[in-house]
Design a protein around this motif. Structure first.
Motif, PDB file in Angstrom:
ATOM      1  N   GLY A  32     -32.615  26.803  21.144  1.00  0.00           N
ATOM      2  CA  GLY A  32     -33.717  25.903  21.252  1.00  0.00           C
ATOM      3  C   GLY A  32     -33.136  24.338  19.954  1.00  0.00           C
ATOM      4  O   GLY A  32     -33.155  23.377  20.906  1.00  0.00           O
ATOM      5  N   LEU A  33     -33.775  24.653  19.150  1.00  0.00           N
ATOM      6  CA  LEU A  33     -33.476  23.770  17.944  1.00  0.00           C
ATOM      7  C   LEU A  33     -31.354  23.456  17.911  1.00  0.00           C
ATOM      8  O   LEU A  33     -31.944  22.238  18.239  1.00  0.00           O
ATOM      9  CB  LEU A  33     -34.137  24.021  16.966  1.00  0.00           C
ATOM     10  N   ALA A  34     -31.315  24.434  18.111  1.00  0.00           N
ATOM     11  CA  ALA A  34     -29.992  23.898  18.368  1.00  0.00           C
ATOM     12  C   ALA A  34     -29.322  23.090  19.373  1.00  0.00           C
ATOM     13  O   ALA A  34     -28.331  22.299  19.014  1.00  0.00           O
ATOM     14  CB  ALA A  34     -28.391  24.934  18.017  1.00  0.00           C
ATOM     15  N   TYR A  35     -30.187  23.310  20.537  1.00  0.00           N
ATOM     16  CA  TYR A  35     -29.655  22.580  21.121  1.00  0.00           C
ATOM     17  C   TYR A  35     -29.980  21.163  21.222  1.00  0.00           C
ATOM     18  O   TYR A  35     -30.140  19.819  21.462  1.00  0.00           O
ATOM     19  CB  TYR A  35     -30.526  22.663  22.739  1.00  0.00           C
ATOM     20  N   VAL A  36     -31.621  20.982  20.798  1.00  0.00           N
ATOM     21  CA  VAL A  36     -31.635  19.412  19.966  1.00  0.00           C
ATOM     22  C   VAL A  36     -30.736  18.838  19.099  1.00  0.00           C
ATOM     23  O   VAL A  36     -30.532  17.494  20.006  1.00  0.00           O
ATOM     24  CB  VAL A  36     -33.169  20.006  19.638  1.00  0.00           C
ATOM     25  N   VAL A  37     -30.444  19.171  18.333  1.00  0.00           N
ATOM     26  CA  VAL A  37     -29.738  18.535  18.189  1.00  0.00           C
ATOM     27  C   VAL A  37     -28.326  18.022  18.254  1.00  0.00           C
ATOM     28  O   VAL A  37     -27.856  17.047  18.449  1.00  0.00           O
ATOM     29  CB  VAL A  37     -28.868  19.133  16.007  1.00  0.00           C
ATOM     30  N   ALA A  38     -27.474  19.338  19.142  1.00  0.00           N
ATOM     31  CA  ALA A  38     -26.322  18.973  19.948  1.00  0.00           C
ATOM     32  C   ALA A  38     -26.857  17.836  20.715  1.00  0.00           C
ATOM     33  O   ALA A  38     -25.924  16.767  20.905  1.00  0.00           O
ATOM     34  CB  ALA A  38     -25.390  20.309  20.606  1.00  0.00           C
ATOM     35  N   ALA A  39     -27.582  18.070  21.480  1.00  0.00           N
ATOM     36  CA  ALA A  39     -28.362  17.286  22.478  1.00  0.00           C
ATOM     37  C   ALA A  39     -28.245  15.980  22.088  1.00  0.00           C
ATOM     38  O   ALA A  39     -28.077  14.744  22.574  1.00  0.00           O
ATOM     39  CB  ALA A  39     -28.979  17.321  23.648  1.00  0.00           C
ATOM     40  N   ARG A  40     -29.496  15.554  20.747  1.00  0.00           N
ATOM     41  CA  ARG A  40     -29.717  13.957  21.005  1.00  0.00           C
ATOM     42  C   ARG A  40     -28.213  13.737  19.959  1.00  0.00           C
ATOM     43  O   ARG A  40     -27.589  12.363  20.361  1.00  0.00           O
ATOM     44  CB  ARG A  40     -30.544  14.243  19.575  1.00  0.00           C
ATOM     45  N   TYR A  41     -27.431  13.996  18.957  1.00  0.00           N
ATOM     46  CA  TYR A  41     -26.856  13.091  17.761  1.00  0.00           C
ATOM     47  C   TYR A  41     -25.542  13.523  18.308  1.00  0.00           C
ATOM     48  O   TYR A  41     -24.447  12.778  18.311  1.00  0.00           O
ATOM     49  CB  TYR A  41     -27.459  14.496  16.518  1.00  0.00           C
ATOM     50  N   TYR A  42     -25.023  14.040  19.327  1.00  0.00           N
ATOM     51  CA  TYR A  42     -23.217  14.249  19.596  1.00  0.00           C
ATOM     52  C   TYR A  42     -23.362  14.727  20.883  1.00  0.00           C
ATOM     53  O   TYR A  42     -22.128  14.029  21.358  1.00  0.00           O
ATOM     54  CB  TYR A  42     -23.129  16.647  19.236  1.00  0.00           C
ATOM     55  N   LEU A  43     -24.376  14.834  21.915  1.00  0.00           N
ATOM     56  CA  LEU A  43     -23.830  14.671  23.529  1.00  0.00           C
ATOM     57  C   LEU A  43     -24.637  13.199  24.209  1.00  0.00           C
ATOM     58  O   LEU A  43     -24.176  13.659  25.306  1.00  0.00           O
ATOM     59  CB  LEU A  43     -24.007  16.441  23.901  1.00  0.00           C
ATOM     60  N   ASN A  44     -25.896  13.088  23.578  1.00  0.00           N
ATOM     61  CA  ASN A  44     -26.364  12.088  23.879  1.00  0.00           C
ATOM     62  C   ASN A  44     -26.905  12.558  25.572  1.00  0.00           C
ATOM     63  O   ASN A  44     -27.346  11.877  26.342  1.00  0.00           O
ATOM     64  CB  ASN A  44     -25.892  10.902  24.184  1.00  0.00           C
ATOM     65  N   TRP A  45     -27.258  13.777  25.384  1.00  0.00           N
ATOM     66  CA  TRP A  45     -28.270  14.619  26.167  1.00  0.00           C
ATOM     67  C   TRP A  45     -29.168  14.428  26.448  1.00  0.00           C
ATOM     68  O   TRP A  45     -29.827  14.219  24.845  1.00  0.00           O
ATOM     69  CB  TRP A  45     -27.863  15.846  27.052  1.00  0.00           C
ATOM     70  N   PRO A  46     -30.544  14.408  27.138  1.00  0.00           N
ATOM     71  CA  PRO A  46     -31.648  14.831  27.134  1.00  0.00           C
ATOM     72  C   PRO A  46     -32.224  15.245  26.762  1.00  0.00           C
ATOM     73  O   PRO A  46     -31.599  17.190  27.083  1.00  0.00           O
ATOM     74  CB  PRO A  46     -32.701  14.000  28.647  1.00  0.00           C
ATOM     75  N   ALA A  47     -33.400  15.802  25.598  1.00  0.00           N
ATOM     76  CA  ALA A  47     -34.349  17.349  25.107  1.00  0.00           C
ATOM     77  C   ALA A  47     -35.121  17.646  25.272  1.00  0.00           C
ATOM     78  O   ALA A  47     -35.596  17.695  25.014  1.00  0.00           O
ATOM     79  CB  ALA A  47     -33.792  16.889  24.059  1.00  0.00           C
ATOM     80  N   ALA A  48     -35.350  16.688  26.564  1.00  0.00           N
ATOM     81  CA  ALA A  48     -37.041  16.258  26.952  1.00  0.00           C
ATOM     82  C   ALA A  48     -37.698  18.178  26.923  1.00  0.00           C
ATOM     83  O   ALA A  48     -37.024  18.272  28.022  1.00  0.00           O
ATOM     84  CB  ALA A  48     -37.261  15.736  28.604  1.00  0.00           C
ATOM     85  N   GLY A  49     -38.903  17.973  26.802  1.00  0.00           N
ATOM     86  CA  GLY A  49     -39.335  19.613  26.883  1.00  0.00           C
ATOM     87  C   GLY A  49     -38.592  20.631  26.520  1.00  0.00           C
ATOM     88  O   GLY A  49     -39.642  21.463  26.628  1.00  0.00           O
ATOM     89  N   VAL A  50     -37.428  20.357  25.530  1.00  0.00           N
ATOM     90  CA  VAL A  50     -37.226  21.194  24.882  1.00  0.00           C
ATOM     91  C   VAL A  50     -38.229  22.006  23.680  1.00  0.00           C
ATOM     92  O   VAL A  50     -38.594  23.090  23.088  1.00  0.00           O
ATOM     93  CB  VAL A  50     -35.752  20.895  24.343  1.00  0.00           C
ATOM     94  N   HIS A  51     -38.559  20.437  23.152  1.00  0.00           N
ATOM     95  CA  HIS A  51     -39.520  20.797  22.193  1.00  0.00           C
ATOM     96  C   HIS A  51     -40.052  21.630  22.225  1.00  0.00           C
ATOM     97  O   HIS A  51     -41.242  22.316  21.672  1.00  0.00           O
ATOM     98  CB  HIS A  51     -39.849  19.644  21.220  1.00  0.00           C
ATOM     99  N   THR A  52     -41.557  21.532  23.398  1.00  0.00           N
ATOM    100  CA  THR A  52     -42.394  22.331  24.055  1.00  0.00           C
ATOM    101  C   THR A  52     -41.683  23.884  23.857  1.00  0.00           C
ATOM    102  O   THR A  52     -42.803  24.386  23.428  1.00  0.00           O
ATOM    103  CB  THR A  52     -42.895  21.549  25.185  1.00  0.00           C
ATOM    104  N   ILE A  53     -40.594  23.835  24.381  1.00  0.00           N
ATOM    105  CA  ILE A  53     -40.111  25.650  25.086  1.00  0.00           C
ATOM    106  C   ILE A  53     -40.098  25.942  23.070  1.00  0.00           C
ATOM    107  O   ILE A  53     -40.935  27.336  22.675  1.00  0.00           O
ATOM    108  CB  ILE A  53     -39.640  26.341  25.327  1.00  0.00           C
TER     109      ILE A  53
END
Length: 168
Positions: A32-53
């Motif tokens: 989840g943390l790897a996804y948040v970092v990759a989604a936010r900084y490299y892919l510009n994808w939303p990471a909504a809800g991943v923090h909750t998980i």
């Protein structure tokens, strides 16, 4: 005595289940943390809800890890005094005092957990974004409270039996 040498601590199904739960929680947290970092900084994808998980998985990881430590008597380990005690009886007295102190702390934790459940049962609250019921992370705390109480009672009983037998 090393914990792994203690014949009363077995790697039974409960410990194996706790270890697998801790591993699964660790994988969810790391992924989840790897996804948040990759989604936010490299892919510009939303990471909504991943923090909750990740937060729910982290709570399960912390509580499961604490329960594993309780099961194997690795909680609150300060062995300076116990290594300096010379006689088996003195070590048995020390172990009994420590186990009673741990039991007192665990009873307080279990009471607060019960109060948390009683308070939470009045509401049907969910966590933000994904609507995960609040009882999901609270269940980890409840599992830890019940398991730690069982293990603390086990430790008091075993230390009392060792004290009765002169520390052997």
């Amino acid at each position: 005595m090393n914990v792994s040498e203690d014949p009363l601590i077995k790697r039974g199904p409960t410990l194996i289940a706790l270890e697998w739960l801790a591993i699964a929680s660790s994988v969810v947290v790391a992924a989840g943390l790897a996804y948040v970092v990759a989604a936010r900084y490299y892919l510009n994808w939303p990471a909504a809800g991943v923090h909750t998980i990740v937060m729910v998985a982290a709570i399960w990881l912390y509580m499961t890890g604490a329960l594993i430590a309780s099961q194997s008597r690795q909680h609150l380990v300060v062995d300076y005094l116990s290594h300096r005690l010379k006689t088996p009886r003195a070590r048995a007295i020390h172990r009994f005092i420590v186990s009673v102190l741990v039991l007192i702390i665990v009873v307080a934790f279990a009471y607060w957990t019960l109060r948390m459940f009683m308070w939470g049962s009045r509401f049907s609250t969910t966590m933000a974004e994904l609507g995960i019921p609040v009882w999901v992370p609270q269940a980890a705390i409840g599992l830890n409270a019940v398991g730690s109480l069982i293990y603390a009672l086990r430790d008091v009983y075993q230390s009392l039996m060792a004290l009765r037998h002169g520390g052997h």
